[in-house]
Structures are given as structure tokens and as C-alpha cells.
Design an enzyme around this catalytic site. Structure first.
Site, PDB file in Angstrom:
ATOM      1  N   ARG A  73       2.735  -6.386  14.241  1.00 46.90           N
ATOM      2  CA  ARG A  73       1.984  -7.485  13.605  1.00 46.90           C
ATOM      3  C   ARG A  73       2.538  -8.836  14.049  1.00 46.90           C
ATOM      4  NH1 ARG A  73       1.817  -7.058   7.239  1.00 46.90           N
ATOM      5  NH2 ARG A  73       0.445  -5.286   7.636  1.00 46.90           N
ATOM      6  N   ARG A 142       5.945 -13.790   4.128  1.00 43.70           N
ATOM      7  CA  ARG A 142       5.033 -13.269   5.147  1.00 43.70           C
ATOM      8  C   ARG A 142       4.256 -14.406   5.812  1.00 43.70           C
ATOM      9  NH1 ARG A 142       3.872  -7.821   4.533  1.00 43.70           N
ATOM     10  NH2 ARG A 142       5.710  -6.733   3.784  1.00 43.70           N
ATOM     11  N   LYS A 205       8.094  -8.278  -0.557  1.00 41.51           N
ATOM     12  CA  LYS A 205       7.320  -9.250   0.218  1.00 41.51           C
ATOM     13  C   LYS A 205       6.995 -10.477  -0.649  1.00 41.51           C
ATOM     14  CE  LYS A 205       4.055  -6.078   0.836  1.00 41.51           C
ATOM     15  NZ  LYS A 205       2.785  -5.344   1.050  1.00 41.51           N
ATOM     16  N   LYS A 207       4.291 -13.867  -0.502  1.00 41.69           N
ATOM     17  CA  LYS A 207       3.150 -14.399   0.252  1.00 41.69           C
ATOM     18  C   LYS A 207       2.779 -15.794  -0.212  1.00 41.69           C
ATOM     19  CE  LYS A 207       1.303  -9.895   1.378  1.00 41.69           C
ATOM     20  NZ  LYS A 207       0.182  -8.949   1.261  1.00 41.69           N
ATOM     21  N   CYS A 426      -9.936  -2.685   5.038  1.00 46.53           N
ATOM     22  CA  CYS A 426      -8.572  -2.515   5.568  1.00 46.53           C
ATOM     23  C   CYS A 426      -8.574  -1.404   6.613  1.00 46.53           C
ATOM     24  CB  CYS A 426      -7.624  -2.175   4.428  1.00 46.53           C
ATOM     25  SG  CYS A 426      -7.833  -0.484   3.859  1.00 46.53           S
ATOM     26  N   CYS A 432      -2.855   3.981   8.738  1.00 44.92           N
ATOM     27  CA  CYS A 432      -2.057   3.575   7.577  1.00 44.92           C
ATOM     28  C   CYS A 432      -1.451   4.785   6.866  1.00 44.92           C
ATOM     29  CB  CYS A 432      -2.921   2.792   6.589  1.00 44.92           C
ATOM     30  SG  CYS A 432      -1.969   2.324   5.138  1.00 44.92           S
ATOM     31  N   CYS A 471      -6.874   2.667  -0.379  1.00 49.35           N
ATOM     32  CA  CYS A 471      -5.967   2.954  -1.494  1.00 49.35           C
ATOM     33  C   CYS A 471      -5.925   1.713  -2.384  1.00 49.35           C
ATOM     34  CB  CYS A 471      -4.571   3.336  -0.973  1.00 49.35           C
ATOM     35  SG  CYS A 471      -3.490   1.928  -0.654  1.00 49.35           S
ATOM     36  N   CYS A 475      -5.232  -4.404   0.308  1.00 49.59           N
ATOM     37  CA  CYS A 475      -5.051  -5.180   1.539  1.00 49.59           C
ATOM     38  C   CYS A 475      -6.275  -5.996   1.945  1.00 49.59           C
ATOM     39  CB  CYS A 475      -4.639  -4.254   2.678  1.00 49.59           C
ATOM     40  SG  CYS A 475      -3.049  -3.471   2.373  1.00 49.59           S
TER      41      CYS A 475
HETATM   42 FE1  SRM Z   1      -1.296  -4.714   3.224  1.00 51.84          FE
HETATM   43  C1  SRM Z   1       1.000  -2.177   2.867  1.00 51.84           C
HETATM   44  C2  SRM Z   1      -2.272  -3.518   6.115  1.00 51.84           C
HETATM   45  C3  SRM Z   1      -2.875  -7.604   3.707  1.00 51.84           C
HETATM   46  C4  SRM Z   1      -1.044  -5.390  -0.184  1.00 51.84           C
HETATM   47  N1  SRM Z   1      -0.666  -3.138   4.323  1.00 51.84           N
HETATM   48  C5  SRM Z   1       0.319  -2.244   4.044  1.00 51.84           C
HETATM   49  C6  SRM Z   1       0.601  -1.355   5.262  1.00 51.84           C
HETATM   50  C7  SRM Z   1       1.675  -2.005   6.083  1.00 51.84           C
HETATM   51  C8  SRM Z   1       0.904   0.129   4.940  1.00 51.84           C
HETATM   52  C9  SRM Z   1       2.328   0.558   4.780  1.00 51.84           C
HETATM   53  O1  SRM Z   1       3.091  -0.080   4.024  1.00 51.84           O
HETATM   54  O2  SRM Z   1       2.682   1.569   5.380  1.00 51.84           O
HETATM   55  C10 SRM Z   1      -0.793  -1.447   5.953  1.00 51.84           C
HETATM   56  C11 SRM Z   1      -0.813  -1.191   7.456  1.00 51.84           C
HETATM   57  C12 SRM Z   1      -2.086  -0.489   7.843  1.00 51.84           C
HETATM   58  C13 SRM Z   1      -2.334  -0.395   9.288  1.00 51.84           C
HETATM   59  O3  SRM Z   1      -2.511   0.732   9.782  1.00 51.84           O
HETATM   60  O4  SRM Z   1      -2.387  -1.416   9.961  1.00 51.84           O
HETATM   61  C14 SRM Z   1      -1.277  -2.788   5.468  1.00 51.84           C
HETATM   62  N2  SRM Z   1      -2.264  -5.448   4.682  1.00 51.84           N
HETATM   63  C15 SRM Z   1      -2.662  -4.785   5.793  1.00 51.84           C
HETATM   64  C16 SRM Z   1      -3.622  -5.601   6.630  1.00 51.84           C
HETATM   65  C17 SRM Z   1      -3.502  -5.361   8.121  1.00 51.84           C
HETATM   66  C18 SRM Z   1      -5.047  -5.290   6.135  1.00 51.84           C
HETATM   67  C19 SRM Z   1      -6.183  -5.900   6.918  1.00 51.84           C
HETATM   68  O5  SRM Z   1      -7.261  -5.338   6.803  1.00 51.84           O
HETATM   69  O6  SRM Z   1      -6.036  -6.916   7.572  1.00 51.84           O
HETATM   70  C20 SRM Z   1      -3.246  -7.015   6.150  1.00 51.84           C
HETATM   71  C21 SRM Z   1      -2.141  -7.630   6.955  1.00 51.84           C
HETATM   72  C22 SRM Z   1      -1.940  -9.073   6.610  1.00 51.84           C
HETATM   73  C23 SRM Z   1      -0.930  -9.792   7.437  1.00 51.84           C
HETATM   74  O7  SRM Z   1      -1.261 -10.259   8.537  1.00 51.84           O
HETATM   75  O8  SRM Z   1       0.202  -9.942   6.966  1.00 51.84           O
HETATM   76  C24 SRM Z   1      -2.748  -6.704   4.738  1.00 51.84           C
HETATM   77  N3  SRM Z   1      -1.784  -6.255   1.991  1.00 51.84           N
HETATM   78  C25 SRM Z   1      -2.570  -7.303   2.383  1.00 51.84           C
HETATM   79  C26 SRM Z   1      -3.036  -8.028   1.236  1.00 51.84           C
HETATM   80  C27 SRM Z   1      -3.986  -9.215   1.247  1.00 51.84           C
HETATM   81  C28 SRM Z   1      -3.275 -10.520   1.395  1.00 51.84           C
HETATM   82  O9  SRM Z   1      -2.054 -10.572   1.549  1.00 51.84           O
HETATM   83  O10 SRM Z   1      -3.960 -11.544   1.346  1.00 51.84           O
HETATM   84  C29 SRM Z   1      -2.515  -7.389   0.118  1.00 51.84           C
HETATM   85  C30 SRM Z   1      -2.797  -7.753  -1.368  1.00 51.84           C
HETATM   86  C31 SRM Z   1      -2.046  -8.944  -1.821  1.00 51.84           C
HETATM   87  C32 SRM Z   1      -0.666  -8.555  -2.275  1.00 51.84           C
HETATM   88  O11 SRM Z   1       0.234  -8.485  -1.448  1.00 51.84           O
HETATM   89  O12 SRM Z   1      -0.518  -8.300  -3.462  1.00 51.84           O
HETATM   90  C33 SRM Z   1      -1.727  -6.282   0.606  1.00 51.84           C
HETATM   91  N4  SRM Z   1      -0.158  -3.939   1.620  1.00 51.84           N
HETATM   92  C34 SRM Z   1      -0.267  -4.345   0.318  1.00 51.84           C
HETATM   93  C35 SRM Z   1       0.566  -3.487  -0.500  1.00 51.84           C
HETATM   94  C36 SRM Z   1       0.751  -3.580  -2.045  1.00 51.84           C
HETATM   95  C37 SRM Z   1       1.885  -4.481  -2.380  1.00 51.84           C
HETATM   96  C38 SRM Z   1       2.223  -4.443  -3.841  1.00 51.84           C
HETATM   97  O13 SRM Z   1       2.694  -5.440  -4.362  1.00 51.84           O
HETATM   98  O14 SRM Z   1       2.059  -3.418  -4.494  1.00 51.84           O
HETATM   99  C39 SRM Z   1       1.144  -2.549   0.372  1.00 51.84           C
HETATM  100  C40 SRM Z   1       2.123  -1.413   0.000  1.00 51.84           C
HETATM  101  C41 SRM Z   1       3.536  -1.861  -0.111  1.00 51.84           C
HETATM  102  O15 SRM Z   1       3.888  -2.997   0.170  1.00 51.84           O
HETATM  103  O16 SRM Z   1       4.332  -1.017  -0.509  1.00 51.84           O
HETATM  104  C42 SRM Z   1       0.668  -2.864   1.699  1.00 51.84           C
HETATM  105 FE1  SF4 Z   2      -3.346   1.078   3.837  1.00 51.63          FE
HETATM  106 FE2  SF4 Z   2      -4.002   0.911   1.291  1.00 51.63          FE
HETATM  107 FE3  SF4 Z   2      -3.524  -1.290   2.663  1.00 51.63          FE
HETATM  108 FE4  SF4 Z   2      -5.705   0.058   3.156  1.00 51.63          FE
HETATM  109  S1  SF4 Z   2      -5.196  -0.942   1.206  1.00 51.63           S
HETATM  110  S2  SF4 Z   2      -4.275  -0.721   4.691  1.00 51.63           S
HETATM  111  S3  SF4 Z   2      -5.066   2.137   2.835  1.00 51.63           S
HETATM  112  S4  SF4 Z   2      -2.049   0.261   2.204  1.00 51.63           S
END
Ligand code: SRM
Ligand code: SF4
Length: 574
Positions: A73, A142, A205, A207, A426, A432, A471, A475
Site C-alpha cells: 500500500r 495512516r 491504527k 486515521k 472493498c 483479504c 466483513c 473498509c
Molecule cells: Fe481496511 C483491515 C483494506 C480502509 C477498517 N483493510 C484491512 C485489511 C488490511 C485486512 C487485514 O487486516 O488483513 C484489508 C486489506 C484487503 C486487501 O486485500 O487489500 C483492508 N481498508 C482496506 C482498503 C484497501 C479498502 C478499499 O476498498 O479501499 C482501504 C485502504 C485505505 C488506505 O489506503 O489506507 C481500507 N479500513 C478502511 C476504512 C475506511 C477509512 O479508513 O476511511 C476502515 C473503516 C474506518 C476505521 O478504520 O474504523 C477500515 N480495515 C478496517 C479494519 C477495522 C478496524 C477496527 O477498528 O476495528 C480492519 C481490521 C483490523 O484493523 O484489524 C481493516
Molecule cells: Fe477485508 Fe473486511 Fe476490509 Fe473488506 S471490510 S477489505 S473483507 S477487512
């Protein structure tokens, strides 16, 4: 702090010698993958170890190990890259990744399918292009979001400037990144390496986003911290400081919550960066380090309450926090299509389905973008809706852009239905590791069905944001959407309704455990009533809230399975 023992990830961070661990040794070895501690540390360097989940079962049955590959990333503050950088990323995707580039929901780029043997050259090539992967993931700040529109006015320029300053100020200082990926000279770790983060970094993390009261394209209330620039009569007055947003939650766990950030106070422009740094420092010092599920700032805020948090903030601040400015509503723009910049030039927003820049049969988006960028050398901006803007174009270039897109089968923004235009999904399966259901691969089919239905109801252009995730981690920010499908298990989804483009309200759980093929049926009666009873320009989420008499803006939703909305009340007058 809870007094409970620190989590394993905390221990891994502490013994890592500032993110070194044994990453360099494993990279140099012929091991196909990394061990537990290094997996956590790799995230700080901007990469996740994944495996091809489509191949898992067959490989396991054959007694073979998983098909490991890496997601890489790139953190891009406010989503701005040059034409040269874009072309280089496109080349890296072809040479080292799976041939696709993905625009993320936080304005970054992701590569998928990078093999371990190519990891170092991929990260080095990204750095050679003067971009970085450090702090794109991990327990640090981030990628900092900021409105991507290059309108050329002072407000937009300031947003970008603050986003970049924040990214630089809170970037980890460890030399480990250079040592491992960029042939930096090996050093023993020292305490001075991380003056802000120390040796255990943040609890989780963190943000940040910088937004504008005139355009909430960064979904400002979904972040741990937001600086919302207050623009009044064309003048920038300062920032509303918002704290404690975050969307991740876990099915059936009522103690996990999606939460919108709340205003803490008003910050003069010159103290914006300091304000975010202070919030991060409170999180660093008081966040939960034993239970990662509760380690986000939103839980600390929930535990303390806003008054105590404000008191701690003011104790650390060099300035006085004023009362936050009351805002009636947050407008939203997706920036797609043709727009004039203040310098007389133009920018053009291209819609990218689920952010995936890929060449598919009849839709050669990646080739089209490469051709446009190579020929016109525009600036590039990524948006928080997974789209891409081509900037600094002359008026004559606009026709060229549209001609090249059309020739490659790419639909122009004006021809998109509202449901598709505002959709997000996502990645989910097969990359993922946390996905329990399909998302990116399923949404095209879902949108086709919705488009046909909405067309029949005369709602083709009615404002509607549909978001999908594999899930409940959130994201693609599903809980702020009009309508969202959140993966529950393979083929089953929870349906949420009631957010909206403004991002200032959370959606309700509307139906639980709906099979993929029945998602449209699950909301058809609601869509029909929306068509029949909506006020002019009323979005689905707004209509639903009015229908249910839930005008109060909901700011917290829990992972507990609340009773879903079974009955729609009788019609109400608009
Ligand atoms: Fe996310 C984890 C993809 C934005 C909440 N996110 C992941 C992981 C890295 C899975 C993992 O931990 O093994 C995913 C990788 C999937 C893949 O195959 O690429 C993933 N998140 C993404 C992206 C690529 C989704 C997308 O469609 O673009 C976004 C990358 C953003 C970036 O450039 O940094 C992405 N993730 C978000 C957002 C939206 C935002 O930030 O505006 C959220 C919700 C806001 C938040 O953080 O609360 C988000 N991602 C999560 C979470 C839940 C965190 C929590 O507090 O519970 C996880 C799981 C974790 O961290 O354990 C996670
Ligand atoms: Fe993976 Fe869940 Fe984030 Fe989708 S919402 S990219 S399934 S961690």
C-alpha cells in the site's frame, strides 16, 4: 489503561528494535513467508502478507502450503501524484503485481499479488518514484485524507498543505525502513529514532482527515480525528476538531461499535497540525494496549466521555480550544466529470468501479488511463470514493480524455446511474485475510440488478450510495451509506439503511442474514415507497429516516444484532 497484560502485538512492537524484527533475514532467506512478529511489523512498512483464498482449499487438500503473496500500500497524503509517478506505479503493477492498481477508500494505491521475491524491488521502486509505503498500514497515523479537488482556491490548497504536514510530522522515524528496503546502512536502533512514537508506537491504527465544510468528500466523521475547515463567505475561519470516529465492529459483539467523530472544539488555522498531534499523543498514552478490539481512539473517548478528553487535550495544548462551529449540513461532491479550476484550466474525474484499475474484456481502463497520462501529462488525484481525477488540463484536452476513455469501453460519468456512480466496495475475496464474503467481485452483478429496478421506478438519477464489504470491519465505509451490504458469512449479508452522501449519520441494521441473490428483494418495498413518496431530491437514507421518524442523527451503532426493522410504517407526508 486497563491493567490487563499487553497484547502479543504490543510485545512484538517492543522487541522489534523499532520495526526491524527479523524482516531482513527472512527476506534474504528462501522461506516463502514471514512469522508472527514480522507479520505485524511488515504492516508498518506498508505491506500485508496474504494468500490466494480461492486456491486455499485445493492446496490444503494436496498437502501444499498456501499461495502466499503480498499486498503493498502506498500512502499518498490527500491523494496527489504526478503523471510520472502514476506511470511508474502502473509499470510496477505490471512487473511485480497482478497487473492491477487499486485506488483505496483513503486515497492511496494498492498493489496485490506481489511475490516475496519481488517485495523489496517493489518497495524500492515506489521509493524511487518519490512515494512511500511507510505508515500506509500499522499502529501509526495512516494515510492522511484531504479533499482531492484541485479547484486552485486557498481553502483547497490549505487542506492539502495541512494533510501533507501531518503526514510528515507523524511519519515513523525509524531507519529500519531504509535499511530493509532501500539499502540503507545498518544501524543499531536508538531511542532517538522515534521521538513521538517511542518503542511501542500507537495502540492501534490512527486515521486523520482534513475536510471542508463546503464538501465532505473525505467522510470526515468516520476518522479518529478530523480537521474540518470552516469556510464562511469564502473565508477560511479555522477548523472544527472532530474526534473519536471509526467504523470497524464485529458481528454479535455489542461492545464493538461503529461511531462518528464528535466535535471537540474550534482550532485556529495555525494550530491544526498541533491539534491532531495532541490527539494522537493522548491516544498513544492512554489507549487500550491489551485488547486490540478495543484499542481505537473511539473506545477511549467512549470510556472517558468528551469533557474529560477535552480537559486532557487542553492541558497539553499551547492554545485555547474555542466552541465548535454549528453546521446545519455537510454538502458532498464526487468530483466526477468536467470541472473548471480557478486558474482557468480543467480537471476531469474518472469513475473507477471499486477503485480497481484493470483491463478487462471490453473495458480497458488501465490502458486508457496510461494512454491519457502519457499523452497529456496531467496531475493525478485520488478521491475517497475510489475514483481518480486528471488535473491541470487545457479545455481542448477534455475531448481527448473522453475519446480515449470511450474507445477503451470506459463509461463516462454523465452516462452512469447514480447507484453505480456513488458505489464503493472493498477488495474482500480472494486477497483479504479477514473477508467472510464476496464484495468487489459481487458488486458489479448487484449494481446491474439495482440499476434495472431503479430505472423501472424512475429513480435512475436519485441520490443513492450503495456500499459493500466482505466483513463488518467497514473498509468501504458502509455504515455511513444510504444502503450497505456487509458480509456475514459466505453468501450472506446484513443490510444497512439510513446513512447518506453527507456522512453525518450512521445507518440502521435493516435486515440480517440476507442471501446474496435476495439483496434486491430485501429492500424492494422500501425502494418502491421511496419512488412513490420521496420529496424532491430526497436520498434513500433521508427518506428512510423520515419514514421511521428517526430524524435524530445516530452516531453510534453496535455489533450486537439489534432487532431489524420488520415493518415499514404507513406513508408520511413529505
Ligand atoms: Fe481496511 C483491515 C483494506 C480502509 C477498517 N483493510 C484491512 C485489511 C488490511 C485486512 C487485514 O487486516 O488483513 C484489508 C486489506 C484487503 C486487501 O486485500 O487489500 C483492508 N481498508 C482496506 C482498503 C484497501 C479498502 C478499499 O476498498 O479501499 C482501504 C485502504 C485505505 C488506505 O489506503 O489506507 C481500507 N479500513 C478502511 C476504512 C475506511 C477509512 O479508513 O476511511 C476502515 C473503516 C474506518 C476505521 O478504520 O474504523 C477500515 N480495515 C478496517 C479494519 C477495522 C478496524 C477496527 O477498528 O476495528 C480492519 C481490521 C483490523 O484493523 O484489524 C481493516
Ligand atoms: Fe477485508 Fe473486511 Fe476490509 Fe473488506 S471490510 S477489505 S473483507 S477487512
Amino acid at each position: 489503561m486497563t491493567g490487563a497484560p499487553e497484547s502479543k502485538v504490543e510485545l512484538a512492537k517492543r522487541r522489534s528494535r523499532h520495526l526491524r524484527g527479523t524482516i531482513a533475514e527472512t527476506l534474504a532467506s528462501d522461506h516463502t513467508h514471514f512469522g508472527h512478529d514480522d507479520l505485524q511489523l511488515l504492516k508498518f512498512h506498508g505491506t500485508y502478507q496474504q494468500d490466494d483464498r480461492d486456491a486455499r482449499r485445493a492446496l490444503e487438500a494436496a498437502g501444499l502450503e498456501k499461495a502466499y503473496a503480498f499486498m503493498v500500500r502506498v500512502a499518498i497524503p490527500a491523494g496527489a501524484v504526478t503523471a510520472g509517478q502514476y506511470l511508474e506505479l502502473d509499470r510496477i503493477a505490471a512487473e511485480h503485481g497482478n497487473g492491477t492498481l487499486r485506488v483505496t477508500t483513503r486515497q492511496g494505491f494498492q498493489f496485490h499479488g506481489v511475490l516475496k521475491g519481488n517485495l523489496r524491488s517493489t518497495i524500492a521502486a515506489i521509493n524511487d518514484a518519490l512515494l512511500t509505503t511507510i505508515s500506509a498500514c500499522g499502529d501509526v497515523q495512516r494515510n492522511v485524507m484531504g479533499c482531492a479537488a484541485p479547484l486552485g482556491d486557498a481553502d483547497h490548497a490549505l487542506v492539502r498543505q495541512v494533510a501533507e504536514a501531518l503526514a510528515v510530522q507523524l511519519r515513523p522515524g525509524s531507519r529500519a525502513y531504509h535499511e530493509i528496503w532501500l539499502d540503507g546502512e545498518k544501524q543499531l536502533s536508538s531511542a532517538e529514532e522515534e521521538p513521538f512514537y517511542g518503542d511501542h508506537y500507537l495502540p492501534r491504527k490512527f486515521k486523520a482527515a482534513v475536510g471542508l465544510s463546503t464538501d465532505n468528500c473525505v467522510d470526515i466523521r468516520a476518522h479518529d480525528v478530523g480537521l474540518l475547515a470552516i469556510v464562511h463567505d469564502g473565508r477560511l475561519e479555522g477548523f472544527n476538531l472532530l474526534v473519536g470516529g471509526g467504523l470497524g465492529m464485529t458481528h454479535n459483539k455489542g461492545d464493538t461499535t461503529a461511531r462518528l467523530a464528535e466535535p471537540l472544539g474550534f482550532v485556529p488555522v495555525e494550530h491544526g497540525v498541533e491539534a491532531v498531534r495532541l490527539v494522537a499523543s493522548i491516544f498513544r498514552d492512554h489507549g487500550n494496549r491489551s485488547d486490540r478490539r478495543h484499542a481505537r481512539l473511539k473506545y477511549l473517548l467512549g470510556e472517558w466521555g468528551t469533557p474529560r478528553f477535552r480537559e486532557e487535550f487542553e492541558r497539553r495544548a499551547s492554545f485555547t480550544l474555542g466552541p465548535a462551529v454549528e453546521l446545519a449540513a455537510l454538502p458532498f461532491h464526487d468530483h466526477l466529470g468536467r470541472h473548471r479550476q480557478s486558474d482557468g484550466r480543467w480537471f476531469y474525474g474518472v469513475f473507477i468501479q471499486s477503485g480497481r484499475i484493470v483491463d478487462a474484456a471490453g473495458h480497458a481502463l488501465r490502458t486508457a488511463l496510461r494512454e491519457i497520462v502519457a499523452r497529456l501529462r496531467p496531475g493525478i488525484r485520488l478521491t475517497g470514493q475510489q475514483n481518480l481525477l486528471l488535473t491541470d488540463l487545457e479545455s481542448g484536452d477534455l475531448d481527448t480524455v473522453e475519446r480515449i476513455l470511450t474507445a477503451h469501453g470506459v463509461t463516462l460519468p454523465a452516462a452512469l446511474s447514480a447507484a453505480r456512480r456513488y458505489s464503493m466496495a472493498c477488495p474482500a475475496l480472494p486477497t483479504c485475510g479477514l473477508a467472510v464474503a464476496e464484495s468487489e467481485r459481487a458488486i458489479p452483478g448487484i449494481l446491474e440488478r439495482f440499476e434495472a429496478e431503479l430505472e423501472g421506478l424512475g429513480l435512475r438519477d436519485a441520490p443513492l450510495t450503495i456500499r459493500m464489504t466482505g466483513c463488518p470491519n467497514g473498509c468501504a465505509r458502509p455504515y455511513t451509506a444510504d444502503l450497505a451490504f456487509v458480509g456475514r458469512s459466505l453468501g450472506l449479508y446484513n443490510v444497512y439503511v439510513g446513512g447518506g452522501l453527507a456522512g453525518d449519520r450512521l445507518a440502521d441494521l435493516y435486515r440480517a442474514d440476507v442471501p446474496l441473490e435476495e439483496l434486491l428483494e430485501s429492500v424492494r418495498p422500501l425502494l418502491q415507497r421511496w419512488a412513490a413518496e420521496r420529496a424532491a431530491d430526497e436520498g434513500l437514507g433521508d427518506f428512510y429516516q423520515r419514514l421511521m421518524g428517526l430524524r435524530a442523527r445516530r452516531t453510534v451503532v453496535t455489533g450486537r444484532e439489534l432487532p431489524t426493522v420488520d415493518l415499514l410504517p404507513e406513508a408520511v407526508a413529505p
